[in-house]
Enzyme design. Structure first.
Site, PDB file in Angstrom:
ATOM      1  N   PHE A 142       1.273  -1.347   0.182  1.00 22.07           N
ATOM      2  CA  PHE A 142      -0.072   0.169  -0.105  1.00 22.07           C
ATOM      3  C   PHE A 142       1.008   1.164   0.253  1.00 22.07           C
ATOM      4  O   PHE A 142       1.261   1.870   0.726  1.00 22.07           O
ATOM      5  CB  PHE A 142      -0.936  -0.087   1.122  1.00 22.07           C
ATOM      6  N   ASP A 227       9.073   2.992   2.096  1.00 23.25           N
ATOM      7  CA  ASP A 227       8.533   3.250   2.662  1.00 23.25           C
ATOM      8  C   ASP A 227       7.819   3.588   3.935  1.00 23.25           C
ATOM      9  O   ASP A 227       6.915   2.640   4.631  1.00 23.25           O
ATOM     10  CB  ASP A 227       6.500   3.366   1.681  1.00 23.25           C
ATOM     11  N   LYS A 256       2.299  11.433   7.007  1.00 23.21           N
ATOM     12  CA  LYS A 256       1.457  11.189   8.101  1.00 23.21           C
ATOM     13  C   LYS A 256       1.953  11.871   9.470  1.00 23.21           C
ATOM     14  O   LYS A 256       1.525  13.016   9.532  1.00 23.21           O
ATOM     15  CB  LYS A 256       0.949   9.861   8.774  1.00 23.21           C
TER      16      LYS A 256
HETATM   17  C1  LIG Z   1      -0.757   6.252   3.970  1.00 16.59           C
HETATM   18  C2  LIG Z   1      -0.176   5.328   3.511  1.00 16.59           C
HETATM   19  C3  LIG Z   1       0.119   6.236   2.537  1.00 16.59           C
HETATM   20  C4  LIG Z   1      -0.409   7.344   1.838  1.00 16.59           C
HETATM   21  O1  LIG Z   1      -0.853   8.230   2.477  1.00 16.59           O
HETATM   22  P1  LIG Z   1      -1.827   9.760   1.717  1.00 16.59           P
HETATM   23  O2  LIG Z   1      -1.322  10.785   3.160  1.00 16.59           O
HETATM   24  O3  LIG Z   1      -3.283   8.953   2.210  1.00 16.59           O
HETATM   25  O4  LIG Z   1      -1.833   9.894   0.472  1.00 16.59           O
HETATM   26  C5  LIG Z   1       1.272   5.552   1.523  1.00 16.59           C
HETATM   27  N1  LIG Z   1       2.616   4.326   2.233  1.00 16.59           N
HETATM   28  C6  LIG Z   1       2.053   4.371   3.210  1.00 16.59           C
HETATM   29  C7  LIG Z   1       2.766   2.543   4.061  1.00 16.59           C
HETATM   30  C8  LIG Z   1       0.870   4.701   3.854  1.00 16.59           C
HETATM   31  O5  LIG Z   1       0.293   3.453   4.685  1.00 16.59           O
END
Ligand SMILES: *Cc1c(COP(=O)(O)O)cnc(C)c1O
Length: 404
Positions: A142, A227, A256
């Site tokens: 994700f 990520d 985040k």
């Molecule tokens: C939440 C998330 C994203 C995307 O972030 P947004 O601010 O919702 O675009 C990307 N990678 C990971 C691992 C995430 O948990």
């Protein structure tokens, strides 16, 4: 539900695109680990907006920084310098040991920016023939919701009928270093991976996986892009989840909790020349690096370290995990996690996780199901031992019920 709650929900249903299926609670206030609904009921937030409010709701110091900056200057665009960007760069680089920083807004934008940057690096530094760059990603990843990103998702809901998609991605299983080795070609520019797969249900890789990944990437001149949008900034009990593995990524993505939940702020960090390939006019964002975002992020990073939140996440996470393991309920298939990124996976016969989340709501806990059978638990990093124990009591009594 009272009539006012029903009104809010019905109005959302009537006017909003139905791209979410929220739990039936309408929140109007938050403080620390707690949130309150419109009727004044209090809940322990065990989702933390998918780890964006790690510092706790409405942290007073981040709030003060935001208000102070909002009075002075909010947006200049990058056409001009502002007096918050440089200190933000300095502070985040010092904290994470990075050399270069690219500020963006949402997490998905940070991922997109990293993809663009590693491709450019591939053509201009590694010498990959133009248009041939390959990026390796993992099954059940994700990384966000933009078109570029959903194109290499393996989740049918995420992809179906949103194509055609961009080429240049190869999918391998998560946690399988041999599969990475087999997938690397001379045109591979990067391996993009989450240290722990969050949305997939808090999936930890086998021990030693990332050591092998690091070696393979180095040996093949492939950029390792971690990520850490969800795992980063203390969530797993270390500043970055990579520290559990004793490795360093070439490119790290943060989002985040980078703003403590006040404002969308994300960043691409790199410790080599990946970001160095970007020249004026080749990438940008009107809001990226704006002074309000920088002031908020600076405060969010400061409280994280000054208030010992990372150590607390390690301590309370261990307590929470032990407590979950001690719950004797035949609904539970597995409990797992690291720091305060935890999950309870239910047996298929136990019924859908959503039912348990709704029952938890009735006991004053907000948690979110993921993938039918998994309850994710990720409270703010400011949670205390007493609050962990309070949550465990309620989880134990809910998980011993039978909703099948
Ligand atoms: C939440 C998330 C994203 C995307 O972030 P947004 O601010 O919702 O675009 C990307 N990678 C990971 C691992 C995430 O948990």
């Amino acid at each position: 539900m009272s009539s006012s709650v029903i009104d809010f929900v019905a109005t959302e249903q009537r006017f909003g695109a139905h791209n979410y299926e929220p739990i039936g609670v309408v929140l109007s206030r938050g403080e620390g680990v707690w949130v309150w609904d419109t009727e004044g009921n209090r809940y322990l937030d065990c989702l933390s907006a998918y780890s964006a409010v790690s510092q706790g709701h409405c942290h007073p110091k981040i709030l003060a920084a935001m208000i102070e900056q909002a009075h002075r200057l909010t947006l200049t665009s990058r056409a001009f310098h502002n007096d918050q960007l440089a200190p933000f760069y300095e502070e985040i680089a010092a904290l994470t040991g990075s050399h270069k920083v690219l500020p963006m807004n949402s997490g998905a934008e940070a991922v997109e920016s990293a993809i663009k940057s590693v491709r450019k690096w591939g053509y201009e530094v590694k010498g990959v023939p133009d248009g041939q760059a390959e990026i390796i990603v993992c099954a059940n990843n994700f990384h966000g919701r933009t078109l570029g990103i959903v194109g290499f998702s393996t989740d049918p809901d995420t992809r179906t009928h949103f194509g055609p998609f961009a080429p240049g991605f190869r999918v391998i299983p998560f946690g399988d270093a041999a599969a990475l080795e087999a997938a690397i070609t001379p045109n591979t520019v990067a391996f993009l991976v989450e240290p722990i797969q969050g949305e997939a249900g808090v999936i930890l890789p086998p021990a030693g996986y990332f050591t092998e990944v690091r070696e393979l990437c180095t040996a093949n001149n492939v950029m390792l892009v971690l990520d850490e949008i969800q795992t980063g900034l203390g969530r797993t009990g270390k500043l970055l989840a990579e520290q559990h593995e004793g490795i360093e990524a070439d490119v790290t993505l943060l989002g985040k909790a980078l703003s403590g939940g006040f404002y969308p702020v994300s960043a691409v960090l790199s410790n080599n020349d990946v970001l160095g390939t970007l020249r004026p006019g080749q990438h940008g964002s009107t809001f990226g690096g704006n002074p309000l975002a920088c002031a908020v992020a600076r405060a969010a990073l400061r409280v994280l370290t000054e208030e010992g939140m990372i150590e607390n996440a390690a301590r309370q996470g261990a307590r929470f995990l032990e407590g979950l393991k001690d719950i004797r309920a035949n609904t539970i298939r597995e409990v797992r996690g690291r720091g305060l990124m935890l999950a309870v996976e239910l047996h298929p016969e136990a019924g859908r996780a959503r039912r348990y989340c709704e029952a938890l709501q009735g006991m004053g806990i907000l948690a979110k199901d993921t993938h039918e059978q998994t309850i994710r638990i990720a409270p703010p990093l400011v949670i205390t031992s007493d609050q962990v124990d309070w949550a465990l009591e309620r989880l134990a009594s809910t998980l011993t019920q039978d909703f099948s």
